[in-house]
Design a protein around this motif. Structure first.
Motif, mmCIF file in Angstrom:
data_model
loop_
_atom_site.group_PDB
_atom_site.id
_atom_site.type_symbol
_atom_site.label_atom_id
_atom_site.label_comp_id
_atom_site.label_asym_id
_atom_site.label_seq_id
_atom_site.Cartn_x
_atom_site.Cartn_y
_atom_site.Cartn_z
ATOM 1 N N HIS A 115 68.965 30.437 51.132
ATOM 2 C CA HIS A 115 68.165 31.538 50.593
ATOM 3 C C HIS A 115 68.717 31.899 49.231
ATOM 4 N N GLN A 116 67.873 31.742 48.223
ATOM 5 C CA GLN A 116 68.288 31.984 46.848
ATOM 6 C C GLN A 116 67.043 32.032 45.987
ATOM 7 N N GLY A 117 67.096 32.737 44.874
ATOM 8 C CA GLY A 117 65.962 32.735 43.955
ATOM 9 C C GLY A 117 65.779 33.997 43.162
ATOM 10 N N GLU A 118 66.335 35.112 43.630
ATOM 11 C CA GLU A 118 66.185 36.353 42.875
ATOM 12 C C GLU A 118 66.732 36.201 41.456
ATOM 13 N N SER A 119 67.833 35.454 41.324
ATOM 14 C CA SER A 119 68.438 35.263 40.002
ATOM 15 C C SER A 119 67.655 34.303 39.115
ATOM 16 N N ASP A 120 66.621 33.671 39.684
ATOM 17 C CA ASP A 120 65.798 32.738 38.924
ATOM 18 C C ASP A 120 64.382 33.245 38.732
ATOM 19 N N CYS A 121 64.180 34.543 38.877
ATOM 20 C CA CYS A 121 62.855 35.136 38.663
ATOM 21 C C CYS A 121 62.517 35.313 37.187
ATOM 22 N N TYR A 122 63.479 35.070 36.332
ATOM 23 C CA TYR A 122 63.265 35.245 34.895
ATOM 24 C C TYR A 122 62.400 34.106 34.336
ATOM 25 N N GLU A 166 60.026 48.218 35.766
ATOM 26 C CA GLU A 166 59.865 48.357 34.317
ATOM 27 C C GLU A 166 60.251 47.076 33.580
ATOM 28 N N MET A 167 61.032 46.205 34.242
ATOM 29 C CA MET A 167 61.439 44.955 33.607
ATOM 30 C C MET A 167 60.323 43.913 33.646
ATOM 31 N N GLY A 168 59.417 44.060 34.602
ATOM 32 C CA GLY A 168 58.312 43.113 34.715
ATOM 33 C C GLY A 168 58.749 41.702 35.010
ATOM 34 N N VAL A 169 59.848 41.548 35.720
ATOM 35 C CA VAL A 169 60.416 40.226 35.965
ATOM 36 C C VAL A 169 60.336 39.822 37.434
ATOM 37 N N PHE A 170 60.655 40.745 38.321
ATOM 38 C CA PHE A 170 60.867 40.348 39.713
ATOM 39 C C PHE A 170 59.575 40.128 40.488
ATOM 40 N N GLY A 171 58.442 40.465 39.876
ATOM 41 C CA GLY A 171 57.173 40.062 40.464
ATOM 42 C C GLY A 171 56.995 38.556 40.435
ATOM 43 N N ASN A 172 57.835 37.880 39.652
ATOM 44 C CA ASN A 172 57.789 36.421 39.582
ATOM 45 C C ASN A 172 58.334 35.757 40.851
ATOM 46 N N TYR A 173 58.756 36.575 41.813
ATOM 47 C CA TYR A 173 59.248 36.017 43.078
ATOM 48 C C TYR A 173 58.179 35.117 43.717
ATOM 49 N N VAL A 174 56.905 35.426 43.439
ATOM 50 C CA VAL A 174 55.830 34.625 44.040
ATOM 51 C C VAL A 174 55.894 33.178 43.565
ATOM 52 N N TYR A 175 56.328 32.970 42.329
ATOM 53 C CA TYR A 175 56.419 31.607 41.800
ATOM 54 C C TYR A 175 57.618 30.863 42.392
ATOM 55 N N VAL A 176 58.695 31.597 42.639
ATOM 56 C CA VAL A 176 59.840 30.991 43.310
ATOM 57 C C VAL A 176 59.437 30.576 44.720
ATOM 58 N N ASN A 177 58.703 31.445 45.407
ATOM 59 C CA ASN A 177 58.240 31.112 46.755
ATOM 60 C C ASN A 177 57.328 29.889 46.752
ATOM 61 N N GLU A 178 56.474 29.796 45.736
ATOM 62 C CA GLU A 178 55.609 28.613 45.623
ATOM 63 C C GLU A 178 56.444 27.347 45.445
ATOM 64 N N ALA A 179 57.485 27.451 44.638
ATOM 65 C CA ALA A 179 58.360 26.300 44.411
ATOM 66 C C ALA A 179 59.058 25.884 45.705
ATOM 67 N N LEU A 180 59.539 26.870 46.464
ATOM 68 C CA LEU A 180 60.199 26.576 47.740
ATOM 69 C C LEU A 180 59.227 25.924 48.725
ATOM 70 N N GLN A 181 57.998 26.421 48.755
ATOM 71 C CA GLN A 181 56.990 25.825 49.638
ATOM 72 C C GLN A 181 56.664 24.397 49.219
ATOM 73 N N ASN A 182 56.638 24.148 47.918
ATOM 74 C CA ASN A 182 56.381 22.793 47.430
ATOM 75 C C ASN A 182 57.489 21.831 47.848
ATOM 76 N N VAL A 183 58.726 22.302 47.760
ATOM 77 C CA VAL A 183 59.851 21.468 48.189
ATOM 78 C C VAL A 183 59.722 21.146 49.672
ATOM 79 N N ALA A 184 59.365 22.146 50.469
ATOM 80 C CA ALA A 184 59.214 21.938 51.911
ATOM 81 C C ALA A 184 58.099 20.940 52.229
ATOM 82 N N LYS A 185 57.052 20.942 51.414
ATOM 83 C CA LYS A 185 55.934 20.015 51.640
ATOM 84 C C LYS A 185 56.289 18.585 51.230
ATOM 85 N N LYS A 186 57.088 18.468 50.180
ATOM 86 C CA LYS A 186 57.339 17.149 49.598
ATOM 87 C C LYS A 186 58.588 16.457 50.132
ATOM 88 N N GLN A 187 59.561 17.235 50.594
ATOM 89 C CA GLN A 187 60.824 16.649 51.027
ATOM 90 C C GLN A 187 60.874 16.537 52.551
#
Length: 250
Positions: A115-122, A166-187
């Motif tokens: 479980h990881q990804g909050e630090s990559d929401c940027y 106010e940073m407008g950054v952490f809503g990007n969690y949805v893209y991290v989740n998409e990436a994780l789902q893609n890895v699960a589908k492909k690997q």
């Protein structure tokens, strides 16, 4: 003994408040420390002074109950870390590989929990998440020899939209989740575990203790799916080999 490698950042290390949930029955549950197995204690993954309840506790308890074996945890998560810090050849990656080796001498590693990804929401993080994580996962399997072991990757919590909005950054969690789902589908042997609806601590950054208990069970349910899928694949392979052998006798 069967063992579980846990890797990632703070939500895998565990930040749940201990007083909010009942303790886990630690019978036949262990934690690796200094190369030896010790009866499970809290915190399981003491990476920071803020560490607390960990999702692997409920995962391990259910695993023990269902499989009837002793279960050990290999704690390698580290709070606040990005994928770049988990890069192949980096300290965190090498530490996870190093910790896995002594565990393999006295146990069979049967699951890897990530479980990881909050630090990559940027903006410079999430677009490359799938590519970077795939590279890390591939190398981890190669270095440890855990080619067929199920890997469970957990989604980020939807409460993150309330963490410093106010940073407008952490809503990007949805893209991290998409990436994780893609890895699960492909690997092969990778499963995605949804965090949808799970609650947070007041900081809106970490899962609450109650949520972590539930999340651990969700991880386990996904593990069972991969375990069943692997068993079916082995059975089909065995049946095919037997059929071929019978044909050769004719």
């Amino acid at each position: 003994m069967h063992s579980i490698l846990i890797i990632g950042q703070s939500n895998m290390a565990g930040r749940g408040f201990p007083g909010e949930v009942a303790p886990i029955d630690t019978t036949d549950l262990f934690v690796l420390r200094n190369g030896r197995w010790w009866k499970m204690y809290t915190p399981v993954n003491p990476d920071r002074v803020t560490v607390g309840v960990n999702l692997v506790e409920s995962f391990a308890a259910r695993y023990r109950d269902d499989h009837g074996v002793e279960v050990g945890v290999i704690p390698c998560a580290d709070g606040g870390t990005s994928l770049d810090q988990w890069a192949v050849g980096g300290v965190l990656f090498d530490h996870a590989v190093y910790m896995t080796e002594p565990a393999q001498r006295t146990s069979t590693v049967t699951a890897i929990l990530w479980h990881q990804g909050e630090s990559d929401c940027y903006p410079d993080g999430y677009p490359l998440y799938e590519e970077k994580f795939t590279r890390i996962l591939t190398a981890l399997r190669e270095k440890t020899g855990l080619h067929d072991v199920p890997v469970l990757v957990g989604g980020l919590g939807d409460y993150l939209v309330n963490y410093h909005p106010e940073m407008g950054v952490f809503g990007n969690y949805v893209y991290v989740n998409e990436a994780l789902q893609n890895v699960a589908k492909k690997q092969p042997n990778v499963g995605f575990v949804s965090a949808e609806g799970l609650g947070a601590n007041p900081d809106n950054l970490h899962f609450s203790a109650k949520a972590l208990r539930e999340f651990g069970l969700r991880y386990y349910e996904e593990f069972l799916k991969l375990e069943d899928r692997e068993a079916v694949a082995v059975e089909k392979s065995t049946d095919a080999a037997m059929a071929k052998s019978e044909m050769e006798k004719l």
